[in-house]
Design a protein around this motif. Structure first.
Motif, PDB file in Angstrom:
ATOM      1  N   SER A   1      -7.222   4.071  -5.395  1.00 19.64           N
ATOM      2  CA  SER A   1      -5.804   3.733  -5.359  1.00 19.64           C
ATOM      3  C   SER A   1      -5.134   4.697  -4.771  1.00 19.64           C
ATOM      4  O   SER A   1      -5.255   5.711  -5.083  1.00 19.64           O
ATOM      5  N   LYS A   2      -4.529   4.183  -3.718  1.00 14.60           N
ATOM      6  CA  LYS A   2      -3.846   5.469  -3.052  1.00 14.60           C
ATOM      7  C   LYS A   2      -2.860   4.483  -2.192  1.00 14.60           C
ATOM      8  O   LYS A   2      -3.136   3.658  -1.478  1.00 14.60           O
ATOM      9  N   LEU A   3      -1.343   4.700  -2.578  1.00 20.03           N
ATOM     10  CA  LEU A   3      -0.439   3.745  -2.025  1.00 20.03           C
ATOM     11  C   LEU A   3      -0.117   4.360  -0.429  1.00 20.03           C
ATOM     12  O   LEU A   3       0.166   5.429  -0.238  1.00 20.03           O
TER      13      LEU A   3
ATOM     14  N   PRO B   1       1.059  -1.864   4.477  1.00 17.89           N
ATOM     15  CA  PRO B   1      -0.422  -2.473   4.243  1.00 17.89           C
ATOM     16  C   PRO B   1      -1.314  -2.543   5.373  1.00 17.89           C
ATOM     17  O   PRO B   1      -0.821  -2.517   6.752  1.00 17.89           O
TER      18      PRO B   1
ATOM     19  N   GLN C   1      -5.644  -1.054   2.456  1.00 16.27           N
ATOM     20  CA  GLN C   1      -4.998  -0.172   1.524  1.00 16.27           C
ATOM     21  C   GLN C   1      -3.505  -0.482   1.710  1.00 16.27           C
ATOM     22  O   GLN C   1      -3.077  -1.039   2.510  1.00 16.27           O
ATOM     23  N   GLY C   2      -2.872  -0.008   0.715  1.00 19.64           N
ATOM     24  CA  GLY C   2      -1.305  -0.231   0.549  1.00 19.64           C
ATOM     25  C   GLY C   2      -1.105  -1.832   0.347  1.00 19.64           C
ATOM     26  O   GLY C   2       0.019  -2.284   0.643  1.00 19.64           O
TER      27      GLY C   2
ATOM     28  N   LEU D   1       0.378  -2.097  -5.574  1.00 16.61           N
ATOM     29  CA  LEU D   1       0.315  -0.971  -6.264  1.00 16.61           C
ATOM     30  C   LEU D   1      -0.795  -0.472  -6.858  1.00 16.61           C
ATOM     31  O   LEU D   1      -1.855  -1.314  -7.189  1.00 16.61           O
ATOM     32  N   ARG D   2      -0.853   0.816  -7.369  1.00 20.27           N
ATOM     33  CA  ARG D   2      -2.167   1.060  -8.010  1.00 20.27           C
ATOM     34  C   ARG D   2      -2.618   0.255  -9.328  1.00 20.27           C
ATOM     35  O   ARG D   2      -3.630   0.007  -9.449  1.00 20.27           O
TER      36      ARG D   2
ATOM     37  N   THR E   1       3.809  -8.950  -2.749  1.00 19.67           N
ATOM     38  CA  THR E   1       2.623  -9.255  -1.653  1.00 19.67           C
ATOM     39  C   THR E   1       2.487 -10.597  -1.380  1.00 19.67           C
ATOM     40  O   THR E   1       2.448 -11.491  -2.256  1.00 19.67           O
TER      41      THR E   1
ATOM     42  N   SER F   1      -4.208  -5.399  -6.155  1.00 17.93           N
ATOM     43  CA  SER F   1      -4.446  -4.109  -6.464  1.00 17.93           C
ATOM     44  C   SER F   1      -4.248  -3.402  -5.044  1.00 17.93           C
ATOM     45  O   SER F   1      -3.821  -3.901  -3.957  1.00 17.93           O
ATOM     46  N   GLU F   2      -4.140  -2.036  -5.168  1.00 17.42           N
ATOM     47  CA  GLU F   2      -3.770  -1.512  -4.008  1.00 17.42           C
ATOM     48  C   GLU F   2      -4.824  -1.485  -2.896  1.00 17.42           C
ATOM     49  O   GLU F   2      -4.523  -1.525  -1.512  1.00 17.42           O
TER      50      GLU F   2
END
Length: 604
Positions: free
Chosen positions: A21-23, A28, A62-63, A66-67, A86, A102-103
Motif C-alpha cells: 500500500s503506497k499511494l 495510477p 499502484q495508485g 486508496l490504502r 476509480t 485497493s491501492e
C-alpha cells in the motif's frame, strides 16, 4: 444454494494477492502484463493467457485506489468505486463493472460483448488516467480458483452429497472431506465465455446460464462427465462447473484437475479423492493444516547431470559459476546450508525451507530433515508426489518463485540431535537456525547406496525422541536418454524419457520448467531464476521404464530455456513412518534420487 453464495464470494475475495500500500502521487500505474484472469493469474503473454468477455480480471499496479480496500455493495456492480472515483475503461468505449479496489489491485468483470483478439485497458481516477495496456482476448480463457490464491494447489470446491437437508447438501471440499469416485463435485472459476441466456456484465446470473461452448473436464487425466458448466447462480462473472469423479480416478491428496476449451488449457488445480470418503492421508508425507509433522529425506543426485550434459553449457552456464541452481553457490547445484528443497525437484529453494540459500553447496548426496507445525490457514501447494501416477499439472511462477509441498505459515520445531547410520554412513545432525526455528542439513559421507539406513532422534524442545527407524534403499534409477546442452525440444514431436532400475512400484516424478526471456536476451543468461517461468510436474511408476510428456503440457508453456529433472522416489510401501511426542500426525523417513537435464530449449 443461498447459504453458500456468501461463502463463495468471501472465498473469492480471500484469494486476492494484495500489493503493498503506497499511494502514487503521479496518478495510477498498471504494471506490465498487469491484467490477468482473476482466478488463474496466468500471465497474458504466456500460452492460454487470453481473457474472455464477461470474465473476472485482476489488474495490478499502484495508485489504483486508496490504502483501505473498497468492496462493491451489491448488484448491479458499479462502474465507479471508492473515494478516488476509480474506473476501468475498455477500448475507450466501455467500463468494467467493479468488485474490489485497493491501492495495488482492482477486480472487475469485463463487458460481455467484447470482440476481437485484444483489448486496450486503462484505469482512471481523480489523480488522472493510467498508462494503457493491451491484453489478449479470446472467446474463452478459463481459470480455476484455488484456496492458495495463486492459481495452483487445492481448488475452491464443494462435494455434492445426498443429505436431505439443503443446508448440508454441499460440503466444503478438502483433504479432510475428500470426494469419492462417482460423486459430483462443484468447482469455481471464471472465463467460460458466452452463455445462454446472455447476461450483461455487472448483473447476477439466473438459476441456469450454461456456457455456449461446453468444456472437457479431466480429473487425474481421466475424462469426467460434466453435469453443468456455466455462470454460478446469483453471481456476476463467476463460473461453476459440476462434474462427476470418474470411477477409475486415482486416489490421492493432490489429484490434478483441468479443463479444455478448444485448444485452450486451463490452469491445473488439485482435489483430494478417497474411495472411502475418509480424510486424505498422503502416503509420502502427511500434510494437514493446523497440525505438526516431521520429514527426513535422503537425497541423491542433487546437481547430477544426465547423459550428454558434460562440458560447459551455452545458456545457464552448465556446471560452474552462473548456473543459479539450488544453493545459489558456484557448484552444479546441490543444496545450500540455508535450507533445502522438499523433494529435490525445484531449481531453487522455497521460503518454507530457508529460501534461496547463499552459502556453498553441500554436495549431491545429502540428508535433510524438517519438523513443522502448519498454521490453520496453510494448504497443499503442489503436494507430494505432485500428481498421481500417469498425470500432470502445470503452473506459472514469478521471478525467483518456487512451488512447495504446502503454502502458508509454518513453525519450525526442534527434535534435538538426529543420528543416521547406513552403508558407509555415520552422522549426527543438529538443527541449524533458520528464522525462529531450525532445519537439519548435512552431506552424506558417501553416495547414497542400496541397503538399510537407520535414523533416531534424541528429542528436543518441541518434538520427543523417536527411533530407530529403518529405511530400505533399492538400486537407484538410471536415465538412458542423452540430451546434450542446447537440445531443441519440439512441441509437435513427443519427448519420451526412458530409464532402467528401481522397484516396479517406485514413483518417478518428471519436473520441467521453461523460462520466459525478455526480447533481445542472449546467452549466457546467468541466473535464470530472475525470469518468469512456467513449470510442469508429471509422475509415473518406475516399472513402466518410460514416460512421454503429454502434448497438453507443452501447449501451456512459453518458448525458452528448458530444464528437466527426473526424480526417483519410493512407493507408499517404501516410506518408513515414525511417531514422536509433539508430532500430531507423526513423521516419514524416505529417499529421493534426481537427475537433471539443463540448457535445453523449448521451441515456439
Amino acid at each position: 444454494m443461498a447459504s453458500l453464495r456468501n461463502c463463495w464470494i468471501v472465498l473469492f475475495l480471500l484469494t486476492l494477492v494484495l500489493s503493498p500500500s503506497k499511494l502514487a502521487a503521479q496518478g495510477p500505474l498498471i504494471f506490465p502484463n498487469g491484467a490477468v484472469n482473476g482466478a488463474s493469474f496466468r500471465p497474458p503473454d504466456f500460452p492460454g493467457g487470453a481473457v474472455a468477455p464477461g470474465s473476472l480480471v485482476s489488474i495490478f499496479g499502484q495508485g489504483l485506489g486508496l490504502r483501505e480496500p473498497v468492496v462493491a455493495g451489491g448488484f448491479p456492480l458499479p462502474t465507479q468505486l471508492g473515494p478516488l472515483q476509480t474506473r476501468v475503461r475498455i477500448n475507450d468505449t466501455a467500463d468494467c463493472p467493479l468488485f474490489f479496489i485497493s491501492e495495488g489491485q482492482i477486480n472487475c468483470q469485463l463487458p460481455d460483448d467484447l470482440a476481437g483478439t485484444q483489448i486496450r485497458l486503462r484505469v482512471i481516477n481523480s489523480a488522472g488516467p493510467s498508462n494503457e495496456i493491451t491484453v489478449p482476448l479470446g472467446p474463452f480463457g478459463f481459470g480455476f480458483f484455488t484456496r492458495n490464491g495463486n492459481g495452483r494447489g487445492l481448488m475452491v470446491g464443494s462435494n455434492f452429497t445426498d443429505d436431505p437437508d439443503p443446508a448440508r447438501r454441499f460440503q466444503l471440499h478438502g483433504p479432510e472431506t475428500p470426494a469419492r469416485p462417482g460423486q459430483a463435485l462443484l468447482l469455481w472459476g471464471t472465463g467460460l465465455g458466452a452463455t445462454l441466456p446472455r447476461i450483461p456484465a455487472g448483473q447476477p446470473a439466473p438459476s441456469s446460464a450454461a456456457a455456449v461452448i461446453q468444456p472437457q473436464v479431466f480429473i487425474g487425466d481421466r475424462p469426467a462427465q460434466v453435469q453443468y458448466a456455466g455462470r454460478a447462480p446469483g453471481f456476476a462473472g463467476l463460473d461453476q462447473i459440476q462434474a462427476v469423479i470418474p470411477p477409475d480416478a486415482p486416489a490421492g491428496c493432490a489429484v490434478p484437475v483441468r479443463i479444455q476449451l478448444g485448444n485452450q488449457i486451463s490452469n491445473t488445480g488439485t482435489i483430494a479423492i478417497n474411495p472411502g470418503g475418509l480424510r486424505c492421508v498422503d502416503p509420502f508425507e502427511d500434510i494437514l493444516a493446523g497440525t505438526s509433522h516431521g520429514s527426513i529425506v535422503l537425497h541423491s543426485g542433487l546437481g547430477r547431470l544426465g547423459s550428454g550434459q558434460l562440458g560447459p553449457g551455452p545458456m545457464m552456464g552448465g556446471p560452474g559459476p552462473g548456473h543459479g541452481g539450488p544453493g545459489g553457490g558456484s557448484g552444479t547445484g546441490g543444496v545450500g546450508r540455508g535450507g533445502i528443497g522438499p523433494i529435490g525437484l525445484h531449481p531453487g529453494l522455497h521460503l518454507h525451507t530457508g529460501g534461496l540459500g547463499t552459502m556453498a553447496s553441500v554436495g549431491p548426496d545429502v540428508v535433510s530433515a524438517r519438523f513443522v507445525r502448519l498454521a490453520s490457514s496453510s494448504n497443499l501447494d503442489i503436494g507430494i508426489p505432485p500428481a498421481p501416477a500417469n498425470s500432470c499439472q502445470t503452473y506459472p511462477l514469478g521471478a525467483f518463485a518456487n512451488a512447495d509441498l504446502f503454502a502458508g505459515p509454518v513453525q519450525l520445531l526442534s527434535a534435538g540431535i538426529l543420528t543416521l547410520n547406513g552403508p558407509a554412513t555415520q552422522l549426527t545432525l543438529s538443527p541449524e537456525p533458520v528464522g525462529s526455528g531450525g532445519l537439519y542439513v548435512a552431506a552424506l559421507p558417501s553416495p547414497l547406496a542400496p541397503g538399510t539406513y537407520t535414523v533416531s532422534g534424541s528429542g528436543g524442545a518441541e518434538v520427543g525422541s523417536f527411533g530407530p527407524v529403518n529405511l530400505n534403499v533399492p538400486a537407484l534409477l538410471n536415465l538412458t536418454n542423452s540430451l546434450p546442452f542446447g537440445t531443441l525440444v519440439s512441441r509437435q514431436d513427443s519427448l519420451t524419457l526412458t530409464w532402467t532400475g528401481g522397484n516396479p512400484n517406485d514413483v518417478v516424478v518428471i519436473h520441467g520448467r521453461v523460462f520466459s526471456l525478455p526480447s533481445g536476451t542472449t546467452p549466457p543468461y546467468g541466473d535464470l531464476l530472475r525470469f518468469r517461468s512456467h513449470a510442469f510436474i508429471c509422475s509415473t511408476t518406475a516399472g513402466t521404464g518410460r514416460f512421454t510428456i503429454p502434448s497438453y503440457v507443452w501447449s501451456t508453456l512459453p518458448a525458452g530455456p528448458l530444464s528437466i529433472n527426473v526424480t526417483h522416489m519410493p512407493s507408499a510401501d517404501g516410506v518408513a513412518r515414525f511417531n514422536a511426542a509433539g508430532l500430531d500426525i507423526g513423521g516419514v523417513f524416505r529417499w529421493i534420487n534426481t537427475t537433471a537435464f539443463l540448457d535445453l530449449v523449448l521451441g515456439p
